[in-house]
Design a protein around this motif. Structure first.
Motif, PDB file in Angstrom:
ATOM      1  N   SER A   3       0.910  -1.765  -0.086  1.00  0.00           N
ATOM      2  CA  SER A   3      -0.378   0.265  -0.186  1.00  0.00           C
ATOM      3  C   SER A   3       1.236   1.346   0.047  1.00  0.00           C
ATOM      4  CB  SER A   3      -0.895  -0.220   1.189  1.00  0.00           C
ATOM      5  OG  SER A   3      -2.017  -0.796   1.134  1.00  0.00           O
ATOM      6  N   THR A   6      -1.140   8.175   1.545  1.00  0.00           N
ATOM      7  CA  THR A   6      -2.022   8.994   3.072  1.00  0.00           C
ATOM      8  C   THR A   6      -3.932   8.560   2.838  1.00  0.00           C
ATOM      9  OG1 THR A   6       0.299   9.341   4.088  1.00  0.00           O
ATOM     10  CG2 THR A   6      -1.416  10.465   4.837  1.00  0.00           C
ATOM     11  N   ARG A   9      -4.799   6.642  -1.271  1.00  0.00           N
ATOM     12  CA  ARG A   9      -3.584   5.740  -0.927  1.00  0.00           C
ATOM     13  C   ARG A   9      -4.550   4.601  -2.069  1.00  0.00           C
ATOM     14  NH1 ARG A   9      -1.712   4.649   3.626  1.00  0.00           N
ATOM     15  NH2 ARG A   9      -1.024   2.031   4.089  1.00  0.00           N
ATOM     16  N   GLU A  11      -3.252   0.483  -3.191  1.00  0.00           N
ATOM     17  CA  GLU A  11      -2.685  -1.216  -3.475  1.00  0.00           C
ATOM     18  C   GLU A  11      -2.977  -1.799  -4.028  1.00  0.00           C
ATOM     19  OE1 GLU A  11      -3.331  -4.639   0.149  1.00  0.00           O
ATOM     20  OE2 GLU A  11      -4.680  -3.018   0.380  1.00  0.00           O
ATOM     21  N   ASP A 317      -1.694  12.669  -4.121  1.00  0.00           N
ATOM     22  CA  ASP A 317      -1.918  12.568  -2.126  1.00  0.00           C
ATOM     23  C   ASP A 317      -1.205  13.220  -1.972  1.00  0.00           C
ATOM     24  OD1 ASP A 317      -1.852  10.805  -0.168  1.00  0.00           O
ATOM     25  OD2 ASP A 317       0.221  10.576  -0.210  1.00  0.00           O
TER      26      ASP A 317
END
Length: 323
Positions: A3, A6, A9, A11, A317
């Motif tokens: 992952s 913050t 995100r 994955e 992000d």
């Protein structure tokens, strides 16, 4: 782990010869126009088919299975899946006992106690970058009007890229390359020093791309040979525009409004057609390993779009964290 991010995100999951690979994106704002056709341009740039790339060609059609309703993001996790269909797993049967030099066959075997999937490199395969590209397509929508462009600038230390790749393939070998990336229209103030500086975050995700060996921002290594009077970027207007850009668009880990500029080195693909002497764990001897299967002679050819998308993930992000 698998992952990154913050507020935005990402994955990634899957193995090269597993049923599917894919990505889950959490934190994407709601209301962004998104459909499966939006991914095709960047996915096509990543696909094999060009000189020096693997003969394994997959459709790479994205399947959005959550997080989008009636062509708009919902604000909930977005899951995108890709099918693996063109696999020849038998080509990798001998690599569990006789790992490839320069590859993660050995380290993966030790770390996971021999339970890792070795087919096609398993989770260490460049195929897993499909998830980074898919997430990056969404990130590019979030960061607009920032524009990111990455280019393969040299292969094997040469600028006659196709000729170098042809010569390498004739030798049944592989070759590395250099990729340059520029981000334009970047606002001032992105970055969270110290540990989440812009350089730290970009370097973090860039090194998640298989085969990356180094990264340098702005003047990079050359800065060690310069004087301060040479290296300092003089500010020439109220917007923070500078006369030079040795800083690569970043001061103190924070974007300064100039273009972010960095370069990365991509190593030669570990899988080559030449026989190589390396340790065989089954026999307990150093023996010739002959690698069969379909592999890239120059994986750097396919890296630029992955670099663009990975960088877009970081900037998305950081922008969402700054709000």
């Amino acid at each position: 782990m698998n992952s990154f991010g913050t507020n935005f995100r990402v994955e990634i999951f899957g193995e090269s010869h597993g049923v599917k690979v894919g990505v889950v994106i959490d934190g994407c704002p709601s209301g962004i126009a998104l459909c499966e056709e939006d991914f095709l341009t960047d996915l096509q740039r990543r696909r094999s088919g060009k000189l020096g790339t693997t003969p394994r060609i997959e459709a790479d059609m994205p399947h959005i299975v959550s997080g989008v309703f009636e062509g708009r993001t919902c604000g909930t996790p977005i899951t995108i899946l890709f099918d693996n269909t063109n696999t020849k797993s038998g080509d990798y049967a001998n690599l569990q006992d006789h790992p490839r030099p320069g590859h993660a066959d050995y380290t993966g075997m030790v770390k996971y106690g021999g339970y890792n999937d070795p087919r096609g490199g398993g989770h260490f395969s460049g195929r897993i970058t499909l998830g980074l590209v898919a997430a990056g397509v969404i990130a590019k929508k979030i960061i607009d009007p920032i524009e990111i462009s990455a280019t393969l600038t040299e292969v094997g230390g040469r600028t006659d890229i196709d000729e170098c790749i042809k010569e390498t393939m004739q030798k049944k070998d592989s070759v590395g390359g250099m990729v340059s990336c520029t981000c334009k229209n970047v606002p001032v103030g992105l970055g969270e020093p110290f540990f989440d500086s812009v350089e730290s975050e970009i370097a973090h995700i860039i090194f998640s791309i298989p085969a990356i060996k180094s990264i340098e921002f702005g003047s990079g290594i050359a800065a060690a040979k310069m004087l301060g009077s040479e290296h300092n970027d003089r500010i020439i207007d109220a917007s923070g525009k500078t006369e030079t850009n040795y800083a690569g668009g970043i001061n103190g880990g924070i974007t300064n409004g100039n273009d972010i500029e960095f370069r990365i080195a991509v190593k030669p693909t570990a899988s080559i057609s030449q026989a190589q002497n390396t340790y065989n764990f089954a026999s307990g001897q150093v023996e010739p390993l002959e690698i069969v299967g379909r592999h890239d002679a120059c994986i750097a050819v396919r890296v630029p779009v992955v670099v663009e998308c990975a960088t877009a993930i970081v900037l998305a992000d950081l922008m969402l964290r700054a709000q």
